[in-house]
Design a protein around this motif. Structure first.
Motif, mmCIF file in Angstrom:
data_model
loop_
_atom_site.group_PDB
_atom_site.id
_atom_site.type_symbol
_atom_site.label_atom_id
_atom_site.label_comp_id
_atom_site.label_asym_id
_atom_site.label_seq_id
_atom_site.Cartn_x
_atom_site.Cartn_y
_atom_site.Cartn_z
ATOM 1 N N ARG A 109 0.827 -1.201 0.000
ATOM 2 C CA ARG A 109 0.000 0.000 0.000
ATOM 3 C C ARG A 109 0.866 1.258 0.000
ATOM 4 N NH1 ARG A 109 -2.170 4.189 -0.226
ATOM 5 N NH2 ARG A 109 -4.378 4.685 0.114
ATOM 6 N N SER A 110 2.001 1.219 0.691
ATOM 7 C CA SER A 110 2.873 2.398 0.744
ATOM 8 C C SER A 110 3.375 2.793 -0.644
ATOM 9 C CB SER A 110 4.077 2.122 1.646
ATOM 10 O OG SER A 110 3.675 1.951 2.982
ATOM 11 N N MET A 111 3.615 1.808 -1.513
ATOM 12 C CA MET A 111 4.146 2.075 -2.842
ATOM 13 C C MET A 111 3.072 1.989 -3.926
ATOM 14 S SD MET A 111 7.712 -0.093 -2.427
ATOM 15 C CE MET A 111 8.620 0.633 -3.787
ATOM 16 N N ALA A 112 1.825 1.899 -3.529
ATOM 17 C CA ALA A 112 0.735 1.779 -4.505
ATOM 18 C C ALA A 112 0.639 3.040 -5.359
ATOM 19 C CB ALA A 112 -0.580 1.532 -3.787
ATOM 20 N N SER A 113 0.143 2.859 -6.574
ATOM 21 C CA SER A 113 0.084 3.964 -7.526
ATOM 22 C C SER A 113 -1.255 3.980 -8.253
ATOM 23 C CB SER A 113 1.207 3.820 -8.560
ATOM 24 O OG SER A 113 0.923 2.769 -9.479
ATOM 25 N N ASN A 114 -1.418 5.016 -9.068
ATOM 26 C CA ASN A 114 -2.594 5.112 -9.940
ATOM 27 C C ASN A 114 -2.236 4.760 -11.374
ATOM 28 O OD1 ASN A 114 -3.345 7.860 -7.931
ATOM 29 N ND2 ASN A 114 -4.745 6.138 -8.087
ATOM 30 N N TYR A 115 -1.283 3.862 -11.556
ATOM 31 C CA TYR A 115 -0.886 3.482 -12.911
ATOM 32 C C TYR A 115 -2.096 3.001 -13.699
ATOM 33 C CZ TYR A 115 1.578 1.313 -16.769
ATOM 34 O OH TYR A 115 2.015 0.973 -18.024
ATOM 35 N N ASN A 116 -2.168 3.417 -14.968
ATOM 36 C CA ASN A 116 -3.348 3.186 -15.813
ATOM 37 C C ASN A 116 -4.598 3.806 -15.208
ATOM 38 O OD1 ASN A 116 -2.367 -0.154 -16.953
ATOM 39 N ND2 ASN A 116 -1.862 1.846 -17.794
ATOM 40 N N HIS A 117 -4.402 4.805 -14.327
ATOM 41 C CA HIS A 117 -5.504 5.470 -13.628
ATOM 42 C C HIS A 117 -6.332 4.480 -12.799
ATOM 43 C CE1 HIS A 117 -4.288 8.965 -15.779
ATOM 44 N NE2 HIS A 117 -5.318 9.688 -15.378
ATOM 45 N N ALA A 118 -5.639 3.516 -12.227
ATOM 46 C CA ALA A 118 -6.305 2.599 -11.298
ATOM 47 C C ALA A 118 -6.605 3.330 -9.992
ATOM 48 C CB ALA A 118 -5.405 1.396 -11.027
ATOM 49 N N LEU A 119 -7.639 2.903 -9.325
ATOM 50 C CA LEU A 119 -7.990 3.440 -8.007
ATOM 51 C C LEU A 119 -7.322 2.585 -6.944
ATOM 52 C CD1 LEU A 119 -11.813 4.034 -8.613
ATOM 53 C CD2 LEU A 119 -9.934 5.684 -8.852
ATOM 54 N N ARG A 120 -6.618 3.218 -6.017
ATOM 55 C CA ARG A 120 -5.937 2.442 -4.979
ATOM 56 C C ARG A 120 -6.955 1.784 -4.051
ATOM 57 N NH1 ARG A 120 -1.327 6.582 -2.991
ATOM 58 N NH2 ARG A 120 -3.067 8.031 -3.318
ATOM 59 N N PRO A 121 -6.703 0.515 -3.715
ATOM 60 C CA PRO A 121 -7.663 -0.244 -2.908
ATOM 61 C C PRO A 121 -7.734 0.279 -1.475
ATOM 62 C CG PRO A 121 -6.127 -1.713 -4.046
ATOM 63 C CD PRO A 121 -5.575 -0.332 -4.152
ATOM 64 N N PRO A 122 -8.790 -0.098 -0.767
ATOM 65 C CA PRO A 122 -8.888 0.275 0.639
ATOM 66 C C PRO A 122 -8.060 -0.664 1.509
ATOM 67 C CG PRO A 122 -10.766 -1.073 0.058
ATOM 68 C CD PRO A 122 -9.953 -0.886 -1.209
ATOM 69 N N VAL A 123 -7.797 -0.216 2.722
ATOM 70 C CA VAL A 123 -7.270 -1.089 3.761
ATOM 71 C C VAL A 123 -8.403 -1.322 4.744
ATOM 72 C CG1 VAL A 123 -5.574 -1.400 5.592
ATOM 73 C CG2 VAL A 123 -4.931 -0.214 3.481
ATOM 74 N N ILE A 124 -8.813 -2.569 4.849
ATOM 75 C CA ILE A 124 -9.946 -2.931 5.715
ATOM 76 C C ILE A 124 -9.408 -3.684 6.925
ATOM 77 C CG2 ILE A 124 -12.153 -4.120 5.860
ATOM 78 C CD1 ILE A 124 -12.067 -1.758 3.878
ATOM 79 N N GLY A 125 -9.614 -3.114 8.092
ATOM 80 C CA GLY A 125 -9.204 -3.774 9.312
ATOM 81 C C GLY A 125 -10.208 -4.838 9.718
#
Length: 467
Positions: A425-441
């Motif tokens: 998650r720390s290095m996640a990106s919007n490559y191809n305009h993807a939406l970064r996923p949630p973190v669900i506890g």
């Protein structure tokens, strides 16, 4: 004795399937527990974490999603705190940081390491005690240094002569005395990927002991009235599985520590041995537990200090991956399944999921190995050699390079990948305009949102070309 493949399955007759280090699984419905968080279980093929079945979590929160096991995170934090009870344990926030995690760290009695103004902002927002924060970074901006000094950050780990000059001036202008540690390079070649090995000479971090720069930096900090010299800091790399590298580094850093005492007349009160403790991404990995690490590292320091005739400094370490890595998994939805022919007549099944390198760049960046399991149902189908790939327009968009999955894996199945808490998650990106996923506890059968899923509005918010 047959060799295990990434998920720990082994075929009784040792027959080869695919790459030579893979073996056919005995039961793909079983969970290889050492790779997962402590509350992960499988029943009738359905994976649950924190008492929450992942199909239910996906129905509520969608996919892909990072799943953070609160109980596991807290247990691993406590394990390091208790094993290293005579040390200061700084959680390396770069692995994964958010206000919820900062609150957990405060409650469990850990300190916090940050390496940017943004990470410091998260800690400030969460109300974390500033005196328990260390600030890393090889190129901190003037504003970042000013903010850290204004907030009363407990220690700043300096990384260059220019930074010493800047921090001296900032602290003087603000009328503060700033605690400083000096990051040194001990010339240790850690057995890890070249991009995460950080103690050899030819890289950007720290002051070289061998060249004399480290001793020169110590003198500058000691002579600056607005700086308080705390000690030396050494970090040899990441995903380290034994203490041999720490032993070599500690010997060289403690030798410098003794030289400072002899030549400058200063006995520095602290020393940081860094972090980088490895975790099990596959059964090829054999990490040490915190108690073992503490015993071995303490013996190393005690022995060297006795030999040098110096008092043992107050020690600190910086685990990040070892706490949050196993505490998180990622769940994906299967979109397509494709079988392709390999050289020699073998075949591989490509399983495409609804995420990829935008939520886990480590496979492409570091050639990292991961495991996976079918998370939504049981299967009696014979296993097939699969490669789990993402949806991005890159041939290198691979999540798991080689894994045995049930031969009837199909669109709509859920796959889960363990060990994704650190850097994904720390290095996640919007490559191809993807939406970064949630973190669900997850905890005690309930879910809670730690970081929400990005929206299309988030994606377009910074695009100011059209009003």
């Amino acid at each position: 004795m047959p060799t295990s493949h990434p998920s720990g399955w082994a075929h009784a007759d040792g027959a080869l399937r695919g790459p030579s280090w893979l073996r056919e699984p005995t039961d793909p419905n079983e969970l290889v527990t050492p790779l997962w968080s402590q509350t992960a279980t499988k029943s009738d093929g359905v994976l649950s974490v924190g008492g929450v079945p992942l199909p239910e979590l996906v129905r509520e929160h969608g996919s892909p999603a990072y799943v953070l096991d609160e109980a596991d995170f807290r247990a691993r934090a406590r394990a390091f705190r208790d094993a290293f009870s005579s040390y200061d344990v700084y959680y390396a926030g770069k692995a994964f940081l958010c206000t919820t995690v900062v609150r957990w760290l405060a409650e469990e009695g850990l300190s916090l390491d940050v390496c940017s103004g943004g990470e410091l902002l998260v800690a400030e927002r969460a109300g974390f005690p500033m005196e328990r924060i260390g600030f890393h970074g090889n190129n901190k901006t003037l504003r970042e240094l000013e903010r850290a000094v204004e907030l009363g950050v407990g220690r700043i780990i300096v990384d260059s002569f220019h930074e010493i000059e800047r921090l001296t001036e900032v602290s003087r202008e603000l009328g503060r005395t700033t605690g400083v540690m000096i990051r040194v390079t001990a010339g240790v070649e850690a057995h890890t990927h070249e991009y995460i090995a950080t103690a050899h000479e030819d890289q950007k971090f720290g002051f070289s002991i061998a060249s004399g720069d480290a001793l020169r930096a110590v003198r500058l900090v000691h002579d600056a009235p607005s700086l308080h010299l705390l000690g030396l800091h050494s970090h040899i790399g990441s995903q380290i599985f034994d203490t041999s590298g720490f032993e070599v580094a500690a010997r060289r850093v403690l030798a410098l520590h003794a030289t400072v005492s002899e030549e400058i007349g200063v006995e520095m009160p602290e020393m940081d041995l860094g972090g980088g403790f490895g975790i099990a991404y596959t059964t090829q990995d054999d990490p040490s537990d915190p108690a073992q690490l503490a015993t071995e590292m303490s013996k190393i320091v005690e022995h060297e200090c006795r030999a040098l005739g110096v008092a043992e400094p107050r020690l600190s370490i910086e685990p990040g991956r070892a706490i949050v890595g196993p505490a998180m998994c990622t769940v994906y939805d299967v979109g397509t399944v494709k079988e392709v022919a390999l050289d020699g007549g073998a075949r591989r099944t490509y399983v495409s999921v609804d995420g990829g390198m935008s939520d886990n760049i480590r496979t492409a960046l570091y050639d990292a190995d991961y495991s996976a399991t079918l998370a939504s149902r049981a299967s009696a189908a014979p296993p097939v050699l699969a490669r789990i790939v993402g949806k991005h327009c890159e041939a290198g968009d691979i999540v798991v390079k080689d894994e045995f999955l049930p031969g009837d894996v199909r669109p709509g199945d859920l796959l889960a990948v363990p060990g994704t808490g650190a850097y994904c998650r720390s290095m996640a990106s919007n490559y191809n305009h993807a939406l970064r996923p949630p973190v669900i506890g997850v905890r005690d059968g309930k879910t809670f949102t730690v970081l929400r899923r990005e929206t299309e509005a988030d994606l377009l918010a910074s695009d100011v070309g059209v009003s």
